[in-house]
Design a protein around this motif. Structure first.
Motif, PDB file in Angstrom:
ATOM      1  N   PRO A   1       0.789  -9.990 -11.331  1.00 19.05           N
ATOM      2  CA  PRO A   1       1.959 -10.300 -10.490  1.00 19.05           C
ATOM      3  C   PRO A   1       1.914  -9.310  -9.210  1.00 19.05           C
ATOM      4  O   PRO A   1       1.416  -8.264  -9.123  1.00 19.05           O
ATOM      5  CB  PRO A   1       3.042  -9.903 -11.213  1.00 19.05           C
ATOM      6  CG  PRO A   1       2.585  -9.480 -12.486  1.00 19.05           C
ATOM      7  CD  PRO A   1       1.028  -9.588 -12.678  1.00 19.05           C
ATOM      8  N   SER A   2       2.691  -9.694  -8.333  1.00 19.51           N
ATOM      9  CA  SER A   2       2.859  -8.908  -6.923  1.00 19.51           C
ATOM     10  C   SER A   2       3.353  -7.629  -7.210  1.00 19.51           C
ATOM     11  O   SER A   2       4.415  -7.446  -8.109  1.00 19.51           O
ATOM     12  CB  SER A   2       3.913  -9.644  -6.095  1.00 19.51           C
ATOM     13  OG  SER A   2       4.019  -9.121  -5.036  1.00 19.51           O
ATOM     14  N   GLY A   3       2.789  -6.569  -6.710  1.00 17.44           N
ATOM     15  CA  GLY A   3       3.218  -5.162  -6.881  1.00 17.44           C
ATOM     16  C   GLY A   3       2.438  -4.586  -8.053  1.00 17.44           C
ATOM     17  O   GLY A   3       2.827  -3.219  -8.310  1.00 17.44           O
ATOM     18  N   CYS A   4       1.729  -5.115  -8.580  1.00 14.96           N
ATOM     19  CA  CYS A   4       1.015  -4.687 -10.107  1.00 14.96           C
ATOM     20  C   CYS A   4       0.018  -3.506  -9.499  1.00 14.96           C
ATOM     21  O   CYS A   4      -0.663  -2.832 -10.259  1.00 14.96           O
ATOM     22  CB  CYS A   4       0.493  -5.594 -10.789  1.00 14.96           C
ATOM     23  SG  CYS A   4      -0.962  -6.545 -10.187  1.00 14.96           S
ATOM     24  N   GLY A   5      -0.379  -3.453  -8.349  1.00 14.79           N
ATOM     25  CA  GLY A   5      -1.586  -2.101  -8.021  1.00 14.79           C
ATOM     26  C   GLY A   5      -2.849  -2.852  -7.553  1.00 14.79           C
ATOM     27  O   GLY A   5      -3.642  -2.014  -7.212  1.00 14.79           O
ATOM     28  N   LYS A   6      -3.019  -4.045  -7.275  1.00 13.12           N
ATOM     29  CA  LYS A   6      -4.249  -4.486  -7.066  1.00 13.12           C
ATOM     30  C   LYS A   6      -4.940  -4.059  -5.768  1.00 13.12           C
ATOM     31  O   LYS A   6      -6.156  -3.704  -5.610  1.00 13.12           O
ATOM     32  CB  LYS A   6      -4.315  -6.192  -6.916  1.00 13.12           C
ATOM     33  CG  LYS A   6      -3.647  -6.776  -8.380  1.00 13.12           C
ATOM     34  CD  LYS A   6      -3.546  -8.449  -8.115  1.00 13.12           C
ATOM     35  CE  LYS A   6      -2.673  -8.866  -6.911  1.00 13.12           C
ATOM     36  NZ  LYS A   6      -1.177  -8.681  -7.480  1.00 13.12           N
ATOM     37  N   SER A   7      -3.985  -4.345  -4.583  1.00 15.63           N
ATOM     38  CA  SER A   7      -4.441  -3.821  -3.442  1.00 15.63           C
ATOM     39  C   SER A   7      -4.678  -2.227  -3.465  1.00 15.63           C
ATOM     40  O   SER A   7      -5.634  -1.667  -2.825  1.00 15.63           O
ATOM     41  CB  SER A   7      -3.800  -4.102  -2.460  1.00 15.63           C
ATOM     42  OG  SER A   7      -3.443  -5.439  -2.170  1.00 15.63           O
ATOM     43  N   THR A   8      -3.709  -1.648  -4.143  1.00 15.41           N
ATOM     44  CA  THR A   8      -3.856  -0.229  -3.840  1.00 15.41           C
ATOM     45  C   THR A   8      -5.196   0.054  -4.742  1.00 15.41           C
ATOM     46  O   THR A   8      -5.941   1.139  -4.187  1.00 15.41           O
ATOM     47  CB  THR A   8      -2.918   0.633  -4.775  1.00 15.41           C
ATOM     48  OG1 THR A   8      -1.490   0.236  -4.239  1.00 15.41           O
ATOM     49  CG2 THR A   8      -2.746   1.869  -5.066  1.00 15.41           C
ATOM     50  N   LEU A   9      -5.650  -0.307  -5.962  1.00 13.94           N
ATOM     51  CA  LEU A   9      -6.893  -0.268  -6.571  1.00 13.94           C
ATOM     52  C   LEU A   9      -8.171  -0.219  -5.657  1.00 13.94           C
ATOM     53  O   LEU A   9      -8.886   0.159  -5.455  1.00 13.94           O
ATOM     54  CB  LEU A   9      -7.159  -0.928  -7.944  1.00 13.94           C
ATOM     55  CG  LEU A   9      -8.192  -0.388  -8.705  1.00 13.94           C
ATOM     56  CD1 LEU A   9      -8.349   1.110  -8.878  1.00 13.94           C
ATOM     57  CD2 LEU A   9      -8.268  -1.188 -10.143  1.00 13.94           C
TER      58      LEU A   9
ATOM     59  N   THR B   1      -7.119 -11.911  -5.709  1.00 12.46           N
ATOM     60  CA  THR B   1      -6.534 -13.226  -5.570  1.00 12.46           C
ATOM     61  C   THR B   1      -5.151 -13.553  -6.398  1.00 12.46           C
ATOM     62  O   THR B   1      -4.949 -13.088  -7.760  1.00 12.46           O
ATOM     63  CB  THR B   1      -7.401 -14.287  -5.856  1.00 12.46           C
ATOM     64  OG1 THR B   1      -6.947 -15.672  -5.382  1.00 12.46           O
ATOM     65  CG2 THR B   1      -8.079 -14.456  -7.013  1.00 12.46           C
ATOM     66  N   HIS B   2      -4.218 -14.310  -5.805  1.00 13.55           N
ATOM     67  CA  HIS B   2      -3.099 -14.757  -6.629  1.00 13.55           C
ATOM     68  C   HIS B   2      -3.462 -16.099  -7.005  1.00 13.55           C
ATOM     69  O   HIS B   2      -2.585 -16.928  -7.945  1.00 13.55           O
ATOM     70  CB  HIS B   2      -1.676 -14.774  -5.503  1.00 13.55           C
ATOM     71  CG  HIS B   2      -0.958 -13.603  -5.505  1.00 13.55           C
ATOM     72  ND1 HIS B   2      -0.291 -13.110  -6.733  1.00 13.55           N
ATOM     73  CD2 HIS B   2      -1.102 -12.489  -4.477  1.00 13.55           C
ATOM     74  CE1 HIS B   2       0.086 -11.968  -6.226  1.00 13.55           C
ATOM     75  NE2 HIS B   2      -0.299 -11.364  -5.042  1.00 13.55           N
ATOM     76  N   ASN B   3      -4.587 -16.682  -6.616  1.00 14.48           N
ATOM     77  CA  ASN B   3      -4.947 -18.165  -7.089  1.00 14.48           C
ATOM     78  C   ASN B   3      -5.770 -17.918  -8.445  1.00 14.48           C
ATOM     79  O   ASN B   3      -7.008 -17.570  -8.371  1.00 14.48           O
ATOM     80  CB  ASN B   3      -5.535 -18.840  -5.850  1.00 14.48           C
ATOM     81  CG  ASN B   3      -6.145 -20.197  -6.284  1.00 14.48           C
ATOM     82  OD1 ASN B   3      -6.096 -20.496  -7.200  1.00 14.48           O
ATOM     83  ND2 ASN B   3      -6.103 -20.872  -4.963  1.00 14.48           N
TER      84      ASN B   3
HETATM   85  N1  LIG Z   1       2.098   2.383   1.552  1.00 10.76           N
HETATM   86  C1  LIG Z   1       2.507   2.648   0.482  1.00 10.76           C
HETATM   87  N2  LIG Z   1       3.686   3.405   0.312  1.00 10.76           N
HETATM   88  C2  LIG Z   1       4.555   3.409  -0.943  1.00 10.76           C
HETATM   89  N3  LIG Z   1       4.295   2.720  -1.700  1.00 10.76           N
HETATM   90  C3  LIG Z   1       3.447   1.377  -1.673  1.00 10.76           C
HETATM   91  C4  LIG Z   1       2.590   1.435  -0.549  1.00 10.76           C
HETATM   92  N4  LIG Z   1       1.792   0.708  -0.851  1.00 10.76           N
HETATM   93  C5  LIG Z   1       2.148   0.102  -1.971  1.00 10.76           C
HETATM   94  N5  LIG Z   1       3.052   0.827  -2.618  1.00 10.76           N
HETATM   95  C6  LIG Z   1       3.719   0.238  -3.821  1.00 10.76           C
HETATM   96  O1  LIG Z   1       2.702   0.481  -4.935  1.00 10.76           O
HETATM   97  C7  LIG Z   1       2.767  -0.709  -5.724  1.00 10.76           C
HETATM   98  C8  LIG Z   1       1.580  -1.397  -5.781  1.00 10.76           C
HETATM   99  O2  LIG Z   1       1.510  -1.970  -4.601  1.00 10.76           O
HETATM  100  P1  LIG Z   1       0.057  -3.033  -4.098  1.00 10.76           P
HETATM  101  O3  LIG Z   1       0.369  -3.266  -3.004  1.00 10.76           O
HETATM  102  O4  LIG Z   1      -0.961  -2.246  -4.745  1.00 10.76           O
HETATM  103  O5  LIG Z   1       0.295  -4.374  -5.107  1.00 10.76           O
HETATM  104  P2  LIG Z   1      -0.575  -5.721  -5.036  1.00 10.76           P
HETATM  105  O6  LIG Z   1      -0.812  -5.971  -6.597  1.00 10.76           O
HETATM  106  O7  LIG Z   1      -1.254  -5.566  -4.338  1.00 10.76           O
HETATM  107  O8  LIG Z   1       0.812  -6.713  -4.829  1.00 10.76           O
HETATM  108  P3  LIG Z   1       0.654  -7.979  -4.001  1.00 10.76           P
HETATM  109  O9  LIG Z   1      -0.052  -9.070  -4.962  1.00 10.76           O
HETATM  110  O10 LIG Z   1       2.046  -8.356  -3.513  1.00 10.76           O
HETATM  111  O11 LIG Z   1      -0.233  -7.768  -2.588  1.00 10.76           O
HETATM  112  C9  LIG Z   1       4.132  -1.371  -5.373  1.00 10.76           C
HETATM  113  O12 LIG Z   1       5.100  -1.092  -6.193  1.00 10.76           O
HETATM  114  C10 LIG Z   1       4.250  -1.039  -3.808  1.00 10.76           C
HETATM  115  O13 LIG Z   1       5.474  -0.970  -3.596  1.00 10.76           O
END
Ligand SMILES: Nc1ncnc2c1ncn2[C@@H]1O[C@H](COP(=O)(O)OP(=O)(O)OP(=O)(O)O)[C@@H](O)[C@H]1O
Ligand SMILES: [Mg+2]
Length: 260
Positions: free
Chosen positions: A47-55, A212-214
């Motif tokens: 789900p959105s916000g779980c950290g995928k892009s961060t990782l 991907t969300h899909n």
């Molecule tokens: N630049 C940032 N500064 C502070 N917090 C951040 C930053 N980028 C992401 N976060 C937080 O880190 C967590 C993970 O975010 P991330 O963008 O990795 O999620 P995601 O799984 O890619 O979500 P989505 O599917 O919506 O793209 C979220 O709680 C987000 O608010």
């Protein structure tokens, strides 16, 4: 060899070990440990916000650009510790390329977009540039559509073509790993299909990680799937297993659409 399935497991090209990431006081990744297998497609879902892009951004150190970020743990790419002080980040980003959600061609010609990385690296030989541009556009399944107008602006291409152009631009510098963060979310089903075909073709040579969300896309294009929730890796396995017979109820609920 996977002892349960008897299927040969390709060696890892990326190894993530006990990775923790904080944005200021907020922890976004908790103890992530997983391999990324060579010449396979690995999907990150959750789900959105779980950290995928961060990782994903950790894998070529794009998080370095965010001042509040603190990271512990280890990521190795082809055996090299990418957080080590002597790691050359420019060279890392060449080896681990990135394609973003919103295609971002530069306001220049199609040719120059693809040649860009080579020019930056000092390549001046026109023959090398020509060959690489053609090869990269072919690999990104765009050559036939643009070969007669390489000199025209990239901004005049359709959204799906622009996304494949960005893939070609990434390929031109010969990365080993390609990271894709929701590369199809702005595309229609036909353009999405083209990008998916491109991915299927590319994995013969490259290792691909796609966010991907899909879920149908994840099950169509990937060999391995990692399911994340609230910054933790919940389950990671072969894609067939995740989608047909996951080990955890939480994964099952997500892939069957019961939550998320
Ligand atoms: N630049 C940032 N500064 C502070 N917090 C951040 C930053 N980028 C992401 N976060 C937080 O880190 C967590 C993970 O975010 P991330 O963008 O990795 O999620 P995601 O799984 O890619 O979500 P989505 O599917 O919506 O793209 C979220 O709680 C987000 O608010
Ligand atoms: Mg994201």
């Amino acid at each position: 060899m996977d002892t349960k399935t008897g299927i040969a497991v390709p060696p890892p090209v990326v190894e993530i070990e006990k990775l923790e990431l904080f944005y200021g006081q907020t922890q976004a990744l908790h103890g992530i440990t997983m391999p990324i297998h060579e010449r396979q497609v690995t999907a990150f879902i959750g789900p959105s916000g779980c950290g995928k892009s961060t990782l994903l951004r950790c894998l070529n150190r794009l998080n370095d650009l965010i001042p509040s970020v603190r990271i512990s743990g280890r990521v190795r790419v082809a055996g090299e510790d990418i957080f080590a002080p002597d790691c050359d980040v420019i060279s890392l980003r060449r080896r681990v390329g990135m394609v973003f959600q919103k295609s971002n061609p530069f306001p220049m010609s199609i040719f120059e977009n693809v040649a860009y990385g080579l020019r930056i690296a000092g390549e001046r030989d026109q023959r090398v540039l020509d060959q690489t541009v053609e090869h990269s556009l072919r690999a990104a399944a765009l050559w036939d559509e643009v070969k007669d107008r390489l000199g025209s602006s990239a901004l005049r291409l359709s959204g799906g073509q622009q996304q494949r152009l960005c893939i070609a631009r990434t390929l031109a510098v010969e990365p080993r790993v390609i990271l894709m963060d929701e590369p199809c979310s702005a595309l229609d089903p036909i353009a999405t299909g083209r990008v998916e075909e491109t991915i299927a073709e590319l994995k013969k040579e490259y290792t691909i990680v796609i966010v991907t969300h899909n879920l149908q896309q994840a099950s169509r294009v990937s060999d391995y799937t990692a399911f994340f929730y609230l910054g933790r890796l919940i389950e990671y396995d072969r894609t067939v297993k995740i989608f047909t017979n996951p080990g955890l109820k939480q994964t099952e609920d997500y892939v069957t659409g019961r939550f998320g």
